[in-house]
Scaffold this motif. Structure first.
Motif, PDB file in Angstrom:
ATOM      1  N   LYS A   2       0.814  -1.227   0.000  1.00 23.63           N
ATOM      2  CA  LYS A   2       0.000   0.000   0.000  1.00 23.63           C
ATOM      3  C   LYS A   2       0.842   1.269   0.000  1.00 23.63           C
ATOM      4  O   LYS A   2       0.343   2.353  -0.275  1.00 23.63           O
ATOM      5  N   ALA A  18      -7.390   9.781   2.796  1.00 24.95           N
ATOM      6  CA  ALA A  18      -8.650   9.155   3.196  1.00 24.95           C
ATOM      7  C   ALA A  18      -9.716  10.221   3.368  1.00 24.95           C
ATOM      8  O   ALA A  18      -9.463  11.294   3.906  1.00 24.95           O
ATOM      9  N   THR A  19     -10.909   9.934   2.865  1.00 24.08           N
ATOM     10  CA  THR A  19     -12.037  10.816   3.106  1.00 24.08           C
ATOM     11  C   THR A  19     -13.178   9.949   3.621  1.00 24.08           C
ATOM     12  O   THR A  19     -13.216   8.758   3.370  1.00 24.08           O
ATOM     13  N   VAL A  20     -14.121  10.559   4.301  1.00 22.87           N
ATOM     14  CA  VAL A  20     -15.272   9.818   4.804  1.00 22.87           C
ATOM     15  C   VAL A  20     -16.478  10.235   3.983  1.00 22.87           C
ATOM     16  O   VAL A  20     -16.766  11.423   3.848  1.00 22.87           O
ATOM     17  N   ASP A  21     -17.181   9.258   3.374  1.00 21.92           N
ATOM     18  CA  ASP A  21     -18.326   9.596   2.537  1.00 21.92           C
ATOM     19  C   ASP A  21     -19.586   9.788   3.387  1.00 21.92           C
ATOM     20  O   ASP A  21     -19.549   9.716   4.613  1.00 21.92           O
ATOM     21  N   LYS A  22     -20.743  10.037   2.714  1.00 18.11           N
ATOM     22  CA  LYS A  22     -21.982  10.352   3.437  1.00 18.11           C
ATOM     23  C   LYS A  22     -22.425   9.243   4.388  1.00 18.11           C
ATOM     24  O   LYS A  22     -23.035   9.497   5.414  1.00 18.11           O
ATOM     25  N   GLU A  23     -22.120   8.001   4.020  1.00 15.60           N
ATOM     26  CA  GLU A  23     -22.517   6.883   4.893  1.00 15.60           C
ATOM     27  C   GLU A  23     -21.497   6.606   5.995  1.00 15.60           C
ATOM     28  O   GLU A  23     -21.635   5.662   6.759  1.00 15.60           O
ATOM     29  N   LYS A  45     -18.380   5.819   5.493  1.00 12.38           N
ATOM     30  CA  LYS A  45     -17.344   4.865   5.072  1.00 12.38           C
ATOM     31  C   LYS A  45     -16.083   5.623   4.675  1.00 12.38           C
ATOM     32  O   LYS A  45     -16.163   6.683   4.053  1.00 12.38           O
ATOM     33  N   VAL A  46     -14.959   5.057   5.027  1.00 12.55           N
ATOM     34  CA  VAL A  46     -13.690   5.688   4.682  1.00 12.55           C
ATOM     35  C   VAL A  46     -13.326   5.318   3.252  1.00 12.55           C
ATOM     36  O   VAL A  46     -13.363   4.159   2.867  1.00 12.55           O
ATOM     37  N   LYS A  47     -13.046   6.335   2.450  1.00  9.16           N
ATOM     38  CA  LYS A  47     -12.639   6.094   1.063  1.00  9.16           C
ATOM     39  C   LYS A  47     -11.194   6.545   0.885  1.00  9.16           C
ATOM     40  O   LYS A  47     -10.779   7.555   1.444  1.00  9.16           O
ATOM     41  N   VAL A  48     -10.469   5.788   0.106  1.00  2.89           N
ATOM     42  CA  VAL A  48      -9.071   6.132  -0.158  1.00  2.89           C
ATOM     43  C   VAL A  48      -8.990   6.738  -1.549  1.00  2.89           C
ATOM     44  O   VAL A  48      -9.385   6.128  -2.529  1.00  2.89           O
ATOM     45  N   ASN A  49      -8.526   7.957  -1.630  1.00  2.53           N
ATOM     46  CA  ASN A  49      -8.427   8.633  -2.918  1.00  2.53           C
ATOM     47  C   ASN A  49      -6.979   8.828  -3.315  1.00  2.53           C
ATOM     48  O   ASN A  49      -6.227   9.464  -2.582  1.00  2.53           O
TER      49      ASN A  49
END
Ligand code: SF4
Length: 96
Positions: free
Chosen positions: A34, A73-78, A80-84
């Motif tokens: 990673k 990392a960002t956190v979406d509306k639900e 959940k952590v998203k990796v961009n």
């Protein structure tokens, strides 16, 4: 006031030991998959090591590495952590 960042490109004084790479009083483990693309990873012999975090595998076990230069990392509306992945142009701008 200007800030100067010193990027470590060579692990000066590092020494390979039976436990791992000894650098600045710490034992470094090699970077993990990673970490691929992160500007902080520094090659030493035929592996890469991270001067910012001695145990990259442990860092990623608890989520996205907060020192990473290639993803954020960002956190979406639900929640959940998203990796961009960061675009190369953004990475270049951060390095200024
Ligand atoms: S800063 Fe994080 S992502 Fe980058 S090499 Fe080190 S552990 Fe890996």
């Amino acid at each position: 006031m200007s800030k100067t960042k010193t990027k470590i490109t060579v692990l000066e004084g590092a020494e390979m030991t039976a436990d791992g790479l000894s650098y600045n009083g710490a034992i470094l483990s090699p970077v993990v998959e990673k970490c691929e693309g992160c500007e902080r990873a520094v090659p030493f012999e035929d592996q890469k090591f991270c001067p910012s975090y001695a145990q990259p595998a442990t860092k990623w076990k608890h989520g996205v590495c907060n020192f990473a230069t290639h993803v954020r990392a960002t956190v979406d509306k639900e929640g959940k952590v998203k990796v961009n992945p960061l675009k190369a142009s953004k990475r270049a701008a951060r390095g200024r």
